[in-house]
Design an enzyme around this catalytic site. Structure first.
Site, PDB file in Angstrom:
ATOM      1  N   GLY A  46       9.205  -7.585   0.429  1.00 57.21           N
ATOM      2  CA  GLY A  46       8.156  -8.026  -0.488  1.00 57.21           C
ATOM      3  C   GLY A  46       8.719  -8.236  -1.880  1.00 57.21           C
ATOM      4  O   GLY A  46       8.053  -7.991  -2.881  1.00 57.21           O
ATOM      5  N   GLY A  47       9.949  -8.732  -1.938  1.00 62.21           N
ATOM      6  CA  GLY A  47      10.617  -8.912  -3.237  1.00 62.21           C
ATOM      7  C   GLY A  47      10.333 -10.267  -3.869  1.00 62.21           C
ATOM      8  O   GLY A  47      10.922 -10.613  -4.890  1.00 62.21           O
TER       9      GLY A  47
ATOM     10  N   SER B 231       7.412 -11.244  -5.060  1.00 62.26           N
ATOM     11  CA  SER B 231       6.190 -11.265  -5.858  1.00 62.26           C
ATOM     12  C   SER B 231       5.944  -9.884  -6.470  1.00 62.26           C
ATOM     13  O   SER B 231       6.409  -8.868  -5.950  1.00 62.26           O
ATOM     14  CB  SER B 231       5.041 -11.640  -4.897  1.00 62.26           C
ATOM     15  OG  SER B 231       3.790 -11.427  -5.457  1.00 62.26           O
TER      16      SER B 231
ATOM     17  N   SER C  52       0.841   4.389  -2.667  1.00 61.95           N
ATOM     18  CA  SER C  52      -0.197   4.036  -3.648  1.00 61.95           C
ATOM     19  C   SER C  52      -0.964   5.297  -3.968  1.00 61.95           C
ATOM     20  O   SER C  52      -1.139   6.165  -3.103  1.00 61.95           O
ATOM     21  CB  SER C  52      -1.165   3.007  -3.063  1.00 61.95           C
ATOM     22  OG  SER C  52      -2.321   2.890  -3.895  1.00 61.95           O
TER      23      SER C  52
ATOM     24  N   TYR D 294      -6.713   0.847   3.888  1.00 61.92           N
ATOM     25  CA  TYR D 294      -5.543   0.747   3.009  1.00 61.92           C
ATOM     26  C   TYR D 294      -5.066   2.139   2.582  1.00 61.92           C
ATOM     27  O   TYR D 294      -3.878   2.461   2.685  1.00 61.92           O
ATOM     28  CB  TYR D 294      -5.911  -0.082   1.776  1.00 61.92           C
ATOM     29  CG  TYR D 294      -4.820  -0.208   0.749  1.00 61.92           C
ATOM     30  CD1 TYR D 294      -3.724  -1.049   0.946  1.00 61.92           C
ATOM     31  CD2 TYR D 294      -4.883   0.503  -0.452  1.00 61.92           C
ATOM     32  CE1 TYR D 294      -2.716  -1.168  -0.017  1.00 61.92           C
ATOM     33  CE2 TYR D 294      -3.892   0.386  -1.409  1.00 61.92           C
ATOM     34  CZ  TYR D 294      -2.814  -0.456  -1.193  1.00 61.92           C
ATOM     35  OH  TYR D 294      -1.826  -0.569  -2.141  1.00 61.92           O
TER      36      TYR D 294
HETATM   37  P1  NAD Z   1       2.033  -8.683  -4.162  1.00 58.54           P
HETATM   38  O1  NAD Z   1       0.968  -9.287  -3.333  1.00 58.54           O
HETATM   39  O2  NAD Z   1       2.437  -9.361  -5.413  1.00 58.54           O
HETATM   40  O3  NAD Z   1       3.337  -8.434  -3.306  1.00 58.54           O
HETATM   41  C1  NAD Z   1       3.306  -8.078  -1.956  1.00 58.54           C
HETATM   42  C2  NAD Z   1       4.598  -8.476  -1.332  1.00 58.54           C
HETATM   43  O4  NAD Z   1       4.579  -8.080   0.021  1.00 58.54           O
HETATM   44  C3  NAD Z   1       4.815  -9.995  -1.350  1.00 58.54           C
HETATM   45  O5  NAD Z   1       6.164 -10.259  -1.643  1.00 58.54           O
HETATM   46  C4  NAD Z   1       4.501 -10.415   0.084  1.00 58.54           C
HETATM   47  O6  NAD Z   1       5.240 -11.525   0.497  1.00 58.54           O
HETATM   48  C5  NAD Z   1       4.949  -9.162   0.812  1.00 58.54           C
HETATM   49  N1  NAD Z   1       4.339  -9.073   2.135  1.00 58.54           N
HETATM   50  C6  NAD Z   1       3.034  -8.955   2.450  1.00 58.54           C
HETATM   51  N2  NAD Z   1       2.894  -8.944   3.786  1.00 58.54           N
HETATM   52  C7  NAD Z   1       4.137  -9.050   4.301  1.00 58.54           C
HETATM   53  C8  NAD Z   1       4.661  -9.109   5.618  1.00 58.54           C
HETATM   54  N3  NAD Z   1       3.865  -9.063   6.686  1.00 58.54           N
HETATM   55  N4  NAD Z   1       5.996  -9.221   5.779  1.00 58.54           N
HETATM   56  C9  NAD Z   1       6.807  -9.297   4.707  1.00 58.54           C
HETATM   57  N5  NAD Z   1       6.384  -9.242   3.444  1.00 58.54           N
HETATM   58  C10 NAD Z   1       5.054  -9.130   3.256  1.00 58.54           C
HETATM   59  O7  NAD Z   1       1.521  -7.214  -4.481  1.00 58.54           O
HETATM   60  P2  NAD Z   1       2.209  -5.974  -5.228  1.00 58.54           P
HETATM   61  O8  NAD Z   1       1.135  -5.383  -6.061  1.00 58.54           O
HETATM   62  O9  NAD Z   1       3.503  -6.316  -5.829  1.00 58.54           O
HETATM   63  O10 NAD Z   1       2.420  -5.004  -3.965  1.00 58.54           O
HETATM   64  C11 NAD Z   1       3.652  -4.403  -3.631  1.00 58.54           C
HETATM   65  C12 NAD Z   1       3.386  -3.056  -3.009  1.00 58.54           C
HETATM   66  O11 NAD Z   1       2.784  -2.205  -3.989  1.00 58.54           O
HETATM   67  C13 NAD Z   1       2.425  -3.076  -1.828  1.00 58.54           C
HETATM   68  O12 NAD Z   1       2.907  -2.199  -0.829  1.00 58.54           O
HETATM   69  C14 NAD Z   1       1.133  -2.557  -2.416  1.00 58.54           C
HETATM   70  O13 NAD Z   1       0.321  -1.930  -1.456  1.00 58.54           O
HETATM   71  C15 NAD Z   1       1.670  -1.565  -3.431  1.00 58.54           C
HETATM   72  N6  NAD Z   1       0.727  -1.208  -4.492  1.00 58.54           N
HETATM   73  C16 NAD Z   1       0.253  -2.159  -5.345  1.00 58.54           C
HETATM   74  C17 NAD Z   1      -0.650  -1.783  -6.320  1.00 58.54           C
HETATM   75  C18 NAD Z   1      -1.234  -2.782  -7.299  1.00 58.54           C
HETATM   76  O14 NAD Z   1      -2.251  -2.486  -7.927  1.00 58.54           O
HETATM   77  N7  NAD Z   1      -0.623  -3.932  -7.504  1.00 58.54           N
HETATM   78  C19 NAD Z   1      -1.078  -0.460  -6.425  1.00 58.54           C
HETATM   79  C20 NAD Z   1      -0.559   0.474  -5.534  1.00 58.54           C
HETATM   80  C21 NAD Z   1       0.336   0.089  -4.569  1.00 58.54           C
END
Ligand code: NAD
Length: 249
Positions: A13-14, A16, A137, A150
């Site tokens: 998930g790198g 975004s 999270s 979630y």
């Molecule tokens: P984001 O949507 O910007 O990034 C998510 C990333 O995960 C993307 O690069 C996407 O391509 C990848 N992804 C999703 N499904 C995938 C799959 N099936 N296979 C491969 N890659 C996949 O969101 P973010 O906020 O950067 O999230 C990153 C992590 O942080 C996640 O695990 C999310 O649950 C966690 N998180 C985010 C928040 C928040 O508020 N942003 C809070 C707590 C935890």
């Protein structure tokens, strides 16, 4: 600026948000990074933004074949991994009454199964003394209406960090989870259908944070750098919350 000099990192998930900010920071600190994501166009943009010392491998973490292909590329190009950030995740807010098998499977397949096999399949490549960071999270420890599935996935992730810390102790591999609070990334947009709803969601999260705002992806990347580097050499099995205090008070 060289806390990860010469290190090899894999960040799922790198392409975004938090993963992208982490990849940028790791490269600034001297690492070579492999990033993954589902969408090639997003990955291409991320590679252009990071600019150097990065390879993108398109793939879905819930697919065994895709994970095998990822690690084949890493092995061929660099031969080992020093830091693994299992970060891919999705959120699909759904209340208990409306939860379908498809919703449940979709969320657990990516957030739990995908993360587990991301780590398991990396183990032969991870160097002794390496660092594994699992993106959990603070939702894992909060009750948030609509986030039941979630939050449960993230509680599983936090639990993995405890068990794997002991299972990998003989290799000196440190496993920690990193729990962001609400952070301004595209995951916010993914939870609403109009801009007005997105703004409302962000405002309501910001209100729940003692520091009064959403986090920035760079602030989570700083914490990931801490867990990845020798700065955290005596830190294992923890859940590092970076949440502006939301789950702490
Ligand atoms: P984001 O949507 O910007 O990034 C998510 C990333 O995960 C993307 O690069 C996407 O391509 C990848 N992804 C999703 N499904 C995938 C799959 N099936 N296979 C491969 N890659 C996949 O969101 P973010 O906020 O950067 O999230 C990153 C992590 O942080 C996640 O695990 C999310 O649950 C966690 N998180 C985010 C928040 C928040 O508020 N942003 C809070 C707590 C935890």
């Amino acid at each position: 600026m060289n806390k990860l000099q010469g290190k090899i990192a894999v960040i799922t998930g790198g392409s975004s948000g938090i993963g992208l900010a982490t990849a940028q920071r790791f490269v600034e600190e001297g690492a070579y990074v492999f990033i993954t994501g589902r969408r090639q166009a997003e990955l291409d943009k991320a590679v252009a933004l990071i600019g150097r010392n990065v390879t993108a491998v398109q793939g879905d973490v819930s697919s065994s074949e895709d994970l095998n292909r990822l690690y084949e590329v890493v092995e061929r190009e660099k031969g080992c991994i020093d830091v693994l950030v299992a970060n891919s995740g999705i959120v699909d807010p759904t209340y208990l009454n409306d939860i379908s098998v498809e919703h449940y499977d979709g969320t657990f397949d990516i957030n739990v199964k995908g993360l587990l096999f991301t780590v398991q399949k990396a183990l032969p490549l991870i160097r002794d003394g390496g660092s594994i960071i699992l993106t959990a999270s603070i939702a894992a420890t909060k009750g948030i209406p609509g986030y039941g599935t979630y939050s449960a996935t993230k509680a599983a992730v936090r639990s993995f960090a405890r068990t794997w810390t002991l299972e990998l102790q003989d290799r000196g591999i440190r496993v920690n989870s990193l729990s962001p609070g609400p952070v301004d990334t595209p995951i916010m947009e993914s939870q609403a259908s109009t801009q007005e709803q997105v703004d409302q969601l962000k405002a309501s999260f910001a209100k729940a944070v003692p520091l009064g705002r959403l986090g920035r992806p760079e602030e989570i990347a700083s914490a990931a750098l801490f867990l990845a580097s020798d700065d955290s050499s005596f830190v294992a099995g923890i859940d590092l919350c970076v949440d502006g205090g939301m789950a702490q008070v």
